[in-house]
Each structure stands twice: as structure tokens, then as C-alpha cells.
Design an enzyme around this catalytic site. Structure first.
Site, short mmCIF file in Angstrom:
data_model
loop_
_atom_site.label_atom_id
_atom_site.label_comp_id
_atom_site.label_asym_id
_atom_site.label_seq_id
_atom_site.Cartn_x
_atom_site.Cartn_y
_atom_site.Cartn_z
N SER C 105 55.41 48.22 129.13
CA SER C 105 56.62 47.97 130.13
C SER C 105 57.16 46.54 130.08
CB SER C 105 55.85 48.29 131.52
OG SER C 105 55.16 49.31 131.49
N ASP C 127 44.02 48.83 132.36
CA ASP C 127 43.16 48.30 131.24
C ASP C 127 42.85 46.80 131.01
OD1 ASP C 127 43.46 50.97 130.17
OD2 ASP C 127 45.51 50.72 129.49
N HIS C 215 15.73 56.28 134.08
CA HIS C 215 17.08 56.73 133.51
C HIS C 215 17.45 55.59 132.83
CE1 HIS C 215 18.22 54.39 137.02
NE2 HIS C 215 19.11 54.20 136.48
#
Lengths: 323, 323, 323, 323
Positions: C105, C127, C215
Site C-alpha cells: 500500500s 505482519d 507439553h
């Protein structure tokens, strides 16, 4: 072709928009003309009636509140007010009305119905105090908002070894408070349906403190004899007995404005669709609600003359689990 | 090998656990022995000091509050209290202390520092009133919890054409209120740093009402001259002028107990790690904070003698945007 | 009186609406006429330009996405496309344009600027790969959505003693992945900026397993040499070495659509307001962003020719903390 | 005094912890000794049995997953495995077992029951494919997590005029997908119980596009003949017909790990308490579930031989509402 209007009345509840959408779209699917009424009975009296197409109710299922608006309307409680409403319905050639709301709203629906106008009610109030539906639209979301707050209070309470009094809504009904207490793992709960001596709560808190619990939560219904303020006052002069430092929070209107969860979206959708189907079947003068896990209709006459009862066995369970 | 202790003090703030975890794990990575102190300075005086391993701070980064607990401690404000604290640190052979907290906590850290004990402070308070850090650990999450409530109040306000006064925390600092007002799209805001005449708010609400807005939100800092209760009282007798029906909600301790968002987890982690690094570099008597987007240290002497100022240009922006 | 248009382009980002609202309302407060362009540069070429009043941008600050819509527009990359855009701006007598978006953009904004048209860019992309703003609008919310998912995966992973590969967005930039890894307490992270041998991750997981962790979470940037699919493939034949059972989740577009949190609402508001102020000051050909904690402008020529770098010191910190 | 053990088995589901807590605390209130088994049937065979006191199950009601852990256990499907399990139960003098889980778990419970050991099952699986409970523990939360994702996808889809295929869990059962479609206002849904021709979906999307809808959502059950990947593949070569650009998202395990909402906390609590009460009444070989809005027990023999059916009337409703 039928011309059907829908309104929301009383306190707004998450899921009302899902109900509006379902009423409108199931009606449109039958080839009917669908209308909305703004601001509940006040708008009905004022003739704020407008057409609703499929797109007008698009993108609202996930939004809290009611796109139609709501309002209290003392005028509708008078014969003159109701006659004005009827004449507006007549002027717009509306053939039947769907009323989404709680006790006051369904009393209004019943009144219109007695005047000979076809009305179907849809059970919606966060207070869950409406006869004719085991759970009403909005309860689940209000409960989740309350629980979120309770979970957060537990976090800060644990950090400071505190007890919190949390006041939840529900008017004269203790359902929200009792369920929030069970699901929130509260140490005590005070509801209007069964008075609890503050001394009993004091003892429970003291025991919790002596057992080494890092925090304590007492859920208080706004309609309980001792509400949060009353309790805070009561303990002002007896503070040392509790062990915990005591704090108070009233959740207030935040409970009302949550985005509807899946349960209220589904309940709103199913009840709204069912209301339209009842009208299609030629039925009216009824409230559509959830009874024993199924959609069911109850005559409005029954709804307005009966009081829903709270299962007090759950109060005992709440105590058993608060170890 | 170094022996370092960490404590949290004052009001708990979301992200404190991330800071504790980072202090401990960066210390362990250096081969140091790490210790926790329970319940802030009170626990320090009482000698509640215990070792912390890597697993002890596992699974806490996403949790609000503080796993170490916190407490107010008037005793620590006395010389005797501080000497007791020092002697406990000595007895456990602790060589330096990290103090995570706000104004009161860092005053304590400074006091210990003046007595010659190596202390590094970590800037954490939801009130954002601490000199030495543009934003402190906990502010972002508290702001998000407030915003969530404001969003919900807007939903129910819109359904009923109401104005809501929402009181948010911040003690004598208006930061939380001002930011909540901007991010919440509020119509007016009242903060301690700049008194606003309730009459001005009345006019703004009236204008909003006349412009056809469906609702209005006024965010009020708890430390403002007119807090929510004061405003509600003020308007009790002038209600008709507002147009909107007025309701009041105090968010209360719920703001404190949220699960930390990414910003507070990252800030807590970076400041906690930086505190350990400062000690490794032989620095102390400092507060670690975020200044102009970067981690920076400020002498505790400066921290306790300066008052953070609020950018009042933002107040003007808030007004410009509330059209 | 000035006539200013605003458009959003490229991937949508939470907080874009706050920026649109701020651009429009600060412009209106100056007595300017404000316009919106639909669907980015495609709409600009097609002349989809319309006036925006204060009410048109009401109630959008809390909504994700962009009310103006966005679209990819290959045509705008041609000279013909840009000339068409210019002629539309001319036809609508627009005097300056605000472009809210990321790299592509702002390249477009620069191109228009080179043709002599006054443009100010506002830094917005989840991002965080845009030079000229340390953090761009949308990053904080996207990070929070990712973290929420990681927190949930940890819950189910713990119940089953599993390791999860979680792929997050970011194109060729590892910022989101690295921050999600730190804030999520991940055991390993793979980013495009620094290749990691899957064998190293295998060893880290094995160590975590042998240390008794319930985990493990590996955050993988979509742009990493081994993305989630690549890693899953790699470990298909080496499974037994890991200890943990391995599962993979790509968060996908869900990261983009969150409701903006306070940070993005504030950043959007401040940058949007600043863009209008730059135009009022006669400045253009710039990008407005957040640099070192303050609003600052960077020439678009600089923005399009520089590449933002990621602080790889954070990668080391992530490893240190993953004990 | 009785000695009762509880285990969770199969996929974890939000609300399992509420059920564990209720089983344990109602048992303790009767003066019984309560035990937990780690990692489901695998832990039972391995003898991982330990006492559970009131404090051990404190603070878990709001947590997703299962504090007891779960695991798949092929060995338990053999006679030898079951005999080992029985001998462990015997060795620890356990008199009865509560099994919290779904189809596989209750098949195991039935097998133990056939060997003469007293077992009561508690209906818990996010797939809602278990006979004997209209809704099982975990479904409501999984549905809410899915809806949250769908709401977010709608936001980004609207900004870009896209259609999204969203794949939700449910194994061979379309309940989650169908409910997510209705509550999410999806344009189409594909479930295993009734095959839908992708061409029909293509037409529906095209109609939606031509009607000017800004986005479209297709919910796809993982067990549908055309799952998300299948659909994406199917439309790869027919893209232009849809109008919308098509994107795909598989929600994956995130659906499983949510923090339980009020419904699952209450259902878990009520079913857990009921399981203990059944044992107190001398009943076993049963599954405790929710039938027609009330807690009810069904013989395990019936549970394992019957298949729950999905009300396909809801599929028609979903289509009617997707206007």
C-alpha cells in the site's frame, strides 16, 4: 400474504437479535411481509413500524442488545395506551405480533391478546424469572459475563488474600446468582428465595480462611435481603472475624451487554423460528420457550399468573461443593 | 554464584508473573540461585523466602495476579521494619533483590537501597502513575478489561437510549480513564489532572442526544473531583437536561484480575530479564522501565522524587474525536 | 476548505477503522470535507469515492477489518492504472489522500506521491514488516489472537502430553512468531530471519520431554524455511525421538479478524489524527508511524527502499526463557 | 467407608475438570475416600492411582483440559489389559470407578462393568456423538470457540469480499458443524449425516454474491464427504463461478482447549455430582447424561449399542435462515 410485526421490550438481552432475525427470515421464507417496531410498546403506540427485509437482519446474530431498541412504557399499562397500540397495528394492517421479552413484556403481550389481537411471545430476559421457559434468551451470556468477572476477582483476591462480595443481577430471582456461584466455585451465595444469615456466611469465610484458602468469593443476588452493600455494611464492624479482608463489586449493566454466546444465539434462533411457525399454524396467545430441553408453547394466561420456582436442591449442592 | 530474591508488592497487576518468570529464568541461565519472597515486604520481614527453580515459574506467564502474593505493609515504612527485612535478607544470604511494583513498592526499594542493599525495581502498576516508565506492566491489560466493559455498556445503552458513567481505576492518575475514553470512543472524560465542570459534560451529552446519538459514555477516573458517584449525584436533580437516561457503573477490582495480554506478557518478560541483566552488570538502585519505546533504567532516587505527567494534548484529542 | 480522501489497502488489520475514524473526525474538526474510497486502489481507479461525515465513522472503533473494504489491485501497479486513479482524484476534486496499509500500500502511496499528488501513509499491517514504524496498527491484536490460540493448545497439549507446531502469519517477517513464542512461553521458534535446524528443535523437545514437561509448543512463522507443514513432514519419520506426540495447527486468517484491543485502537487513533495534522501542516509524501514510542513521520521514499530488521537478541532471550 | 476412583479418557473436553471436582467433593461430603487415576485407562493399567482431597480439586473449575490427563490405550482393548486394570483397582481397594469421557471411554467403562466392576460413566466429548446425553460436557465451549473464529473470519472476509470454508471438529458427527453454522449465520454447511453436492454450495455462494453479500461462510464438518480440503480442491478449477475469492481454515485442536464456559462448568458439576449420587444409591453400569433438560442415567449396554441421531430438521432451518 401475512403481515407480521416483531418488537423487543423490557431489558435488552443477548440473543434478542438472533430471535428477531429468525422471526423475520422464517416469515420471509413463507412469503410473508415482515415488520419491525422500534422501542418496544412505546414505539408501537407511536406507530414506529417499518418493513424488515432479509438484509436488514443480516450481521446481527453475533451482536448483543436489540437492533429494534427497547423502552419502558407506562402508557401501555393503561387501556388508552393499548387502544392506541391496537389502532397503530390496524393502521399498518399488521395481522400478528411477536413480542420478545420477559415478564413485563409478556404481560403486555397477554393484554393485547385479551383485546383479540394475535400475539406470540418469545421468552427473553437475563433474569430467568419468566414462567414458561426453563432458560430464557440472554441468561447464558449474562452468566458467562458474570463468571468472567468472578474469575478475574479470584485472581486478584488470591494475590492479596481477600474475600470478594460480588453482586449479580436477577431482580427478585436468584437464578443467575446461584448458577454463578456454582460455576464460579464460590464459597457462599445469597439469594432472595432463601434468606441466609450473614453470620453463617461469616462462619463459612472464617473456616475457608482457617483452611488456608487464598481467597473467598461470595455471590450475592441483587434481590437478596442482604445484597452486596448490605453485606459490606454488616461486616464493617465485624471485620476481624472473617480473616480475609473484604471487598465488594457490583457487576451492573455490563452483564447485559455481552455479545451472545452460542447458546443464546441458538436459543434465540430456535425460539424466533418457532414463534413464526406457531403463527403459521394459526396459534397465538402463547409464549414460546424451552421446556425440558425442547421448544414448547405455554398459554400467555398461564405465563402471567404463574411464578417460576428455583430448584433449591442446587443451593444445597452449591454448599456441598464449596469445600 | 549469586543469590537473588524477587518480590511483588502493592496492588497486583497482570504481567507480574511474566516478570517473575523472566527474573528467575535469566538468573538461572547465569548459574545463579534464585529466590522468591511471599506477600511483598510483609513476607520479607517475616522471612518468607524460598528457592525458585525453572519449573516453579512454568505455566504462569499467562496468568494474572502474582504467584508470590502481595500485601500492604505499614511496618516496612518504619526503620525497625526495614532493619528486620535487611536481617532476613542477610540470614538467607541474599545478595540482591528485585522489587516488582508501583510507587509505594519502589519507595520501599529506594529505602532498602539507601540502607546499602542492592535493589533493582521493575515498573508495574495498572495505574501508570510511576515515574521512570512511560507505560508500566499491567496497564495494557487493565485498559483492555475496561474497554471490554465499555463496549458492553455501549451495547445495552444503545438498546435503551441511555448514557453511562463508567468509573475506572487509576488512583490520582487519569491515564487509564483518558485512554479508555479515547479507545472506547467516549463522549466525555473526567480526570484528576484537569477538572471538568459537570455542566460542560451536561452540554456535551445534550448535544449528543440532540444529534441523534443512540447512547453516550462518560469515562470518569476514580480520582477525578467528580467521580461516578459525584456525577450521578450532581445530575440527580438535573436529569431532564441530559436527554439520555443516566446510569452508573464502577468497574472495580475486575480491572485488576485480567489474564495478561501480549503487551503485558512481553513488557513483563523484557523488564524482568533486564532487571537481572542490570544486576549482572553490577548496577542497582535503579528502576527498569520502558522509556521512548526502549528498556531503560532510572535511578530510584529520581523515581521517588518525580511525578509522572499526563500528556494533556490527548485530552484535547479525546474531545475532538467525540463528535 | 480542503477535500481529503482516505483509503485502506492490502490485508485488513484490526485498528484500521480507528485510524479511518481519526482521519475523518480530525479533518471535520478543521472544517474540511472528508471522503472515503472503497476497496483500496481498485476503488480509487473505479472512482468509488464518497463523502464521510462524523456519524458515518461512529461505532466502528471497536470493530476489526476495514469499513472501507480492501482489495488487491494489479492494475494500480501499471502507469495506466495510476493515471486513472489520479484522474478520479482530480474529478472528485480531492486535494490529498491518506493511505492506511502496509508495504504494498505504501509503495502505491509513494508512486502517487512521485506523480505529484499529496499523500500521507499510515502504517498498518499485522505482519509488522513495514519500515518507518516500530509497531504497526494491527500487530498487537493479531498477536493476542495468536496467544489465545497458543494458550488453548497448551491446555489440550498438557492433557495428552503432546507437542504442537503452531504456524502464525507474518509473510517473510518473523516478528509475530517471535513475539508469540516469547509471550506464549514456547519451547522453540522458527523464523525466516534466522534459519533453525529442525534437529535443534528435536533436541529441545526431547530435553523438555525428559525434564518432565507436560507439553511443548513450537511457534513457526509462515515464512520460515521449515514452516509447520515442513516441520510436520520432517518429523514424520523421526517421531520416536521427540518423546511427545506431535500435532500441527495453522492459525490462518482468524489472526486477522479479531476485534482491535486497546493498543491498536489507540495507535490507529493517534496515527490517523497525526496523518491529518501532517496534511494541515502542508506535509506529505510521508508515512506516519510509531518510532521509539512517539508518533513520527518518515519520507515514503525511505520507507519503500528500506527493510525493517528484527532484533535477533530477542531470539536469544526466547531460548533463555524456554527452560 | 467407600473408596472411589475417577478417570478421564479419550479427547479432553472443557468442563472435565468441573466434573472431576464434583465427583470428588460430593464423595468427600459423604465421608468417602476419593482417588484419581492419571492418563486414563493407560494409567489405570499402570496403577497410577492417588488420593484426591478437597484442595486438590480447588481452582480447577475454570480450567480447560483435564487435570488427570488422558491418553489413548490400545492395551485396554485387550482382555489382558482389562484384567491388569481390574487387578490394579483391586490392589488399591477401589470399590467403584467414575469414567468421564466419550464413546471410546464409555465402551471401556462398559467392558469393565461386564467384568463385574461397578462403573458409572459421565458423558463428555466435544463431538456430541455419545448416545445417552443430548449434549455432552465440552460441546458448548467448543462451539463457542468455533463461533469466535467464525466471527473473526467474517470480519476479514467482509473487508475483502471473500468466502471462507471453515472446518470444525466432530469426527463422524455433524452436530458441532451444524450448530456453528446456525449460530454463526453461515451460508452453507456440509455434514456427514447428509451429503451435500458441492454444486449446490457453489450455487448458494453465487446467489449470495449476486445478492450483494460482502462475505460468505461455509461450515464444513471434518467428517463430511467433502471436508474443507476436499471442497477447496473441488473449487480450484471452478473458481470464477463463485464470485467470491475462496479461502480455507481448519480450526483444529484450538477448539478443544478453551476455558469452559458457564454451561460446561454447570453440566460438568451436575453430571459429576450425579455420578457420585448414583454410586451412593447402589447404581452402576450406567452413563449419567443430560436428557430432555434433566440429569438422567442410561445403561452402558444401551449407550454402546446405540447411535445418537442428529435432528436433520435443523439442517433445513439452517438453510431457511441463510438468506
Amino acid at each position: 400474504m401475512k403481515r407480521i410485526a416483531v418488537l423487543t421490550s423490557g431489558g435488552d438481552a443477548p440473543g434478542m437479535n438472533a430471535a428477531i432475525r429468525a422471526v423475520v427470515r422464517t416469515g420471509l421464507a413463507k412469503g410473508w411481509c415482515m415488520f419491525g417496531v422500534r422501542h418496544g410498546y412505546a414505539g408501537l403506540i407511536a406507530g414506529e413500524i417499518f418493513t424488515l427485509g432479509a438484509r436488514d437482519v443480516g450481521g446481527i446474530i453475533q451482536q448483543g442488545g436489540t437492533m429494534l431498541g427497547s423502552a419502558r412504557c407506562p402508557e401501555f399499562e393503561t387501556v388508552e395506551g393499548r387502544m392506541k397500540a391496537l389502532s397503530q397495528l390496524c393502521r399498518h394492517e399488521i395481522e400478528a405480533l411477536v413480542v420478545i421479552g420477559g415478564n413485563g413484556s409478556q404481560a403486555g403481550a397477554h393484554a393485547l391478546s385479551l383485546l383479540g389481537f394475535p400475539v406470540v411471545g418469545v421468552a427473553s430476559t437475563i433474569d430467568n424469572d419468566l414462567y414458561g421457559s426453563d432458560v430464557t434468551i440472554g441468561v447464558d451470556t449474562a452468566l458467562n459475563v458474570s463468571l468472567e468477572a468472578i474469575d478475574r476477582l479470584k485472581v486478584t483476591a488470591s494475590s492479596h488474600h481477600r474475600a470478594f462480595l460480588v453482586e449479580v443481577m436477577g431482580r427478585t430471582c436468584g437464578y443467575l446468582a446461584l448458577m454463578a456461584a456454582i460455576a464460579g466455585g464460590a464459597d457462599a451465595v445469597m439469594i432472595p428465595e432463601k434468606e441466609t444469615d450473614p453470620e453463617v456466611v461469616a462462619t463459612e469465610l472464617r473456616v475457608a480462611y482457617d483452611n488456608g484458602k487464598a481467597h473467598a468469593i461470595v455471590v450475592v443476588a441483587e434481590g437478596a435481603r442482604y445484597n452486596a452493600e448490605g453485606m459490606a455494611l454488616y461486616f464493617q464492624t465485624h471485620r476481624e472475624r472473617l480473616g480475609f479482608e473484604l471487598r465488594m463489586t457490583r457487576l451492573g449493566h455490563v452483564q447485559r451487554g455481552g455479545a451472545p454466546g452460542s447458546f443464546d444465539r441458538l436459543l434465540g434462533t430456535l425460539l424466533g423460528a418457532a414463534a413464526t411457525e406457531r403463527l403459521a399454524d394459526g396459534k397465538h396467545g402463547e409464549l414460546v420457550g424451552l421446556l425440558k430441553g425442547e421448544i414448547a408453547a405455554t398459554p400467555l394466561a398461564e405465563v402471567v399468573t404463574n411464578r417460576k420456582t428455583l430448584d433449591l436442591g442446587l443451593l444445597k449442592l452449591a454448599r456441598t461443593l464449596a469445600q
